[in-house]
Design a protein around this motif. Sequence first.
Motif, PDB file in Angstrom:
ATOM      1  N   THR A  22       0.846  -1.190   0.000  1.00  0.00           N
ATOM      2  CA  THR A  22       0.000   0.000   0.000  1.00  0.00           C
ATOM      3  C   THR A  22       0.882   1.240   0.000  1.00  0.00           C
ATOM      4  N   GLN A  81     -19.428  -2.514  -3.129  1.00  0.00           N
ATOM      5  CA  GLN A  81     -19.983  -1.907  -4.335  1.00  0.00           C
ATOM      6  C   GLN A  81     -21.512  -2.006  -4.351  1.00  0.00           C
ATOM      7  N   ASP A  96     -11.870   5.255  -4.746  1.00  0.00           N
ATOM      8  CA  ASP A  96     -10.794   4.285  -4.965  1.00  0.00           C
ATOM      9  C   ASP A  96     -10.096   3.914  -3.661  1.00  0.00           C
ATOM     10  N   MET A  99     -12.348   1.522  -1.800  1.00  0.00           N
ATOM     11  CA  MET A  99     -12.296   0.182  -2.400  1.00  0.00           C
ATOM     12  C   MET A  99     -10.974  -0.519  -2.064  1.00  0.00           C
ATOM     13  N   LEU A 100      -9.870   0.235  -2.018  1.00  0.00           N
ATOM     14  CA  LEU A 100      -8.587  -0.344  -1.615  1.00  0.00           C
ATOM     15  C   LEU A 100      -8.676  -0.855  -0.183  1.00  0.00           C
ATOM     16  N   ALA A 102     -11.384  -1.772   1.367  1.00  0.00           N
ATOM     17  CA  ALA A 102     -12.267  -2.938   1.342  1.00  0.00           C
ATOM     18  C   ALA A 102     -11.503  -4.182   0.886  1.00  0.00           C
ATOM     19  N   GLU A 103     -10.640  -4.027  -0.112  1.00  0.00           N
ATOM     20  CA  GLU A 103      -9.833  -5.171  -0.600  1.00  0.00           C
ATOM     21  C   GLU A 103      -8.897  -5.673   0.487  1.00  0.00           C
ATOM     22  N   LEU A 104      -8.297  -4.766   1.232  1.00  0.00           N
ATOM     23  CA  LEU A 104      -7.366  -5.166   2.287  1.00  0.00           C
ATOM     24  C   LEU A 104      -8.061  -5.908   3.421  1.00  0.00           C
ATOM     25  N   LYS A 106     -10.489  -8.072   3.093  1.00  0.00           N
ATOM     26  CA  LYS A 106     -11.033  -9.380   2.701  1.00  0.00           C
ATOM     27  C   LYS A 106     -10.297 -10.493   3.399  1.00  0.00           C
TER      28      LYS A 106
END
Length: 106
Positions: A22, A81, A96, A99-100, A102-104, A106
Amino acid sequence: MDIDQMIGKFYNRLKKADIAGTEGKVAVQFNLTGKITGVFYIEILNGNVSVMPYEYIDHDAIVSGSMTNLEKMLTGKLVPQVAIAEGKIKVEGNVDKVMLLAELMK
């Protein structure tokens, strides 16, 4: 659940995440709406994660939603989303970065 427990859940999820790749700063403020209200932020900076029960003045984005919907996103029962598209959460600012984050988680 109260806001301190919510903060703990977010922190525990993120401290297990691989944030090494990141770059820059990610700072997202969360405004809880509904029966339980409050504010906290998540910041990732220089490979360190902070989750604190304060407003973040220099945030990249603000996410607003109920504690129930934020917890559902945290546990994977609600896709970020979809939550945004259905109006279950609102995002102001840099989507963005949200969303980053949110990805981290998971």
